[in-house]
Design an enzyme around this catalytic site. Structure first.
Site, PDB file in Angstrom:
ATOM      1  N   ASP A  10       0.757  -0.973   0.033  1.00  0.00           N
ATOM      2  CA  ASP A  10      -0.019  -0.087  -0.101  1.00  0.00           C
ATOM      3  C   ASP A  10       0.917   1.149  -0.132  1.00  0.00           C
ATOM      4  O   ASP A  10       2.136   1.235   0.132  1.00  0.00           O
ATOM      5  CB  ASP A  10      -0.919  -0.036   1.288  1.00  0.00           C
ATOM      6  N   ASP A  12      -0.154   5.254   0.960  1.00  0.00           N
ATOM      7  CA  ASP A  12      -0.484   5.878   1.849  1.00  0.00           C
ATOM      8  C   ASP A  12      -0.522   5.683   3.229  1.00  0.00           C
ATOM      9  O   ASP A  12      -1.449   4.494   3.732  1.00  0.00           O
ATOM     10  CB  ASP A  12      -1.936   6.680   1.589  1.00  0.00           C
ATOM     11  N   ASP A 170      -1.481  -0.748   5.975  1.00  0.00           N
ATOM     12  CA  ASP A 170      -1.817  -0.284   7.163  1.00  0.00           C
ATOM     13  C   ASP A 170      -3.258  -0.172   7.766  1.00  0.00           C
ATOM     14  O   ASP A 170      -3.596   0.641   8.811  1.00  0.00           O
ATOM     15  CB  ASP A 170      -1.218   1.259   7.285  1.00  0.00           C
TER      16      ASP A 170
END
Length: 222
Positions: A10, A12, A170
């Site tokens: 991922d 961001d 996250d």
């Protein structure tokens, strides 16, 4: 041999701390339409499912689809001009990526952020670090995460398959993405969700630093 031959990340909250610029662009777009602004923590909770969903969550209830579209366009214009004002890698991320590449690991990024911003940020922040980079591209029939499409497209571009791969993120979207792909998920604690939120989403393998993440991915963790 590394523990994983292919790692899909991922963006961001995992590789880049983008939240301040996302917050500022969201509020700039809202202010342009006379709408109330949001706190940084509000925007932290709004992100993860792409820009359109961010705007849908940020505008007041009852906002028409046409005005949502206008806010979205203003966000994209502002963010394109300001996406690096306060954005940069989390400490230790560039070194970790370099060590993975040196070990022969294939690396990719898949993000629900608009492809225009993903390509620019990766090219400027991590030049030459990744073998495949995909931002949101549903117009090409590639569904956003947590659907497995973006990961599958990245694997195809790299000539890789799901065997020997890990997914790193996250958020609950990332946990769901890995489950839908059918691969291990490593969850970073430094991103945009709390430990409690991630546990509730089903996360099981956590890392607290990029150095710890590197050890897990290379198979050198104690």
């Amino acid at each position: 041999m590394p523990a994983y031959e292919t790692v899909v990340f991922d963006l961001d909250g995992t590789l880049l701390n983008t939240i301040e610029d996302l917050h500022l662009s969201t509020n700039a777009a809202l202010a342009a339409h006379g709408m109330p602004k949001h706190t940084l923590d509000d925007v932290r909770r709004f992100v993860g499912n792409g820009i359109r969903k961010l705007i849908e969550r940020a505008v007041p209830a009852g906002t028409s689809a046409a005005e949502q579209d206008a806010v979205y366009e203003d966000f994209c214009t502002h963010y394109a001009a300001h996406c690096e004002d306060h954005t940069g890698p989390y400490p230790g991320i560039p070194e970790m990526l370099a060590h993975l590449r040196a070990a022969g690991v294939r690396l990719a990024v898949v993000s629900n952020k608009g492809d225009f911003a993903v390509q620019e940020l990766i090219a400027r922040q991590f030049p030459g670090a990744f073998d495949a980079v995909l931002g949101e591209c549903e117009e090409r029939g590639i569904r956003k995460k947590p659907a497995p499409d973006m990961v599958n497209a990245a694997l195809e571009r790299m000539g890789a398959d799901r065997a020997g791969m890990a997914y790193v993120g996250d958020s609950e979207v990332d946990v769901q993405t890995a489950a839908n792909v059918g691969c291990p998920c490593v969850t970073c604690s430094w991103g945009f969700r709390t430990h409690e939120e991630l546990l509730a989403a089903g996360a099981t393998t956590f890392v607290d630093t990029p150095a710890e993440l590197e050890r897990v991915l290379l198979g050198t963790a104690d």
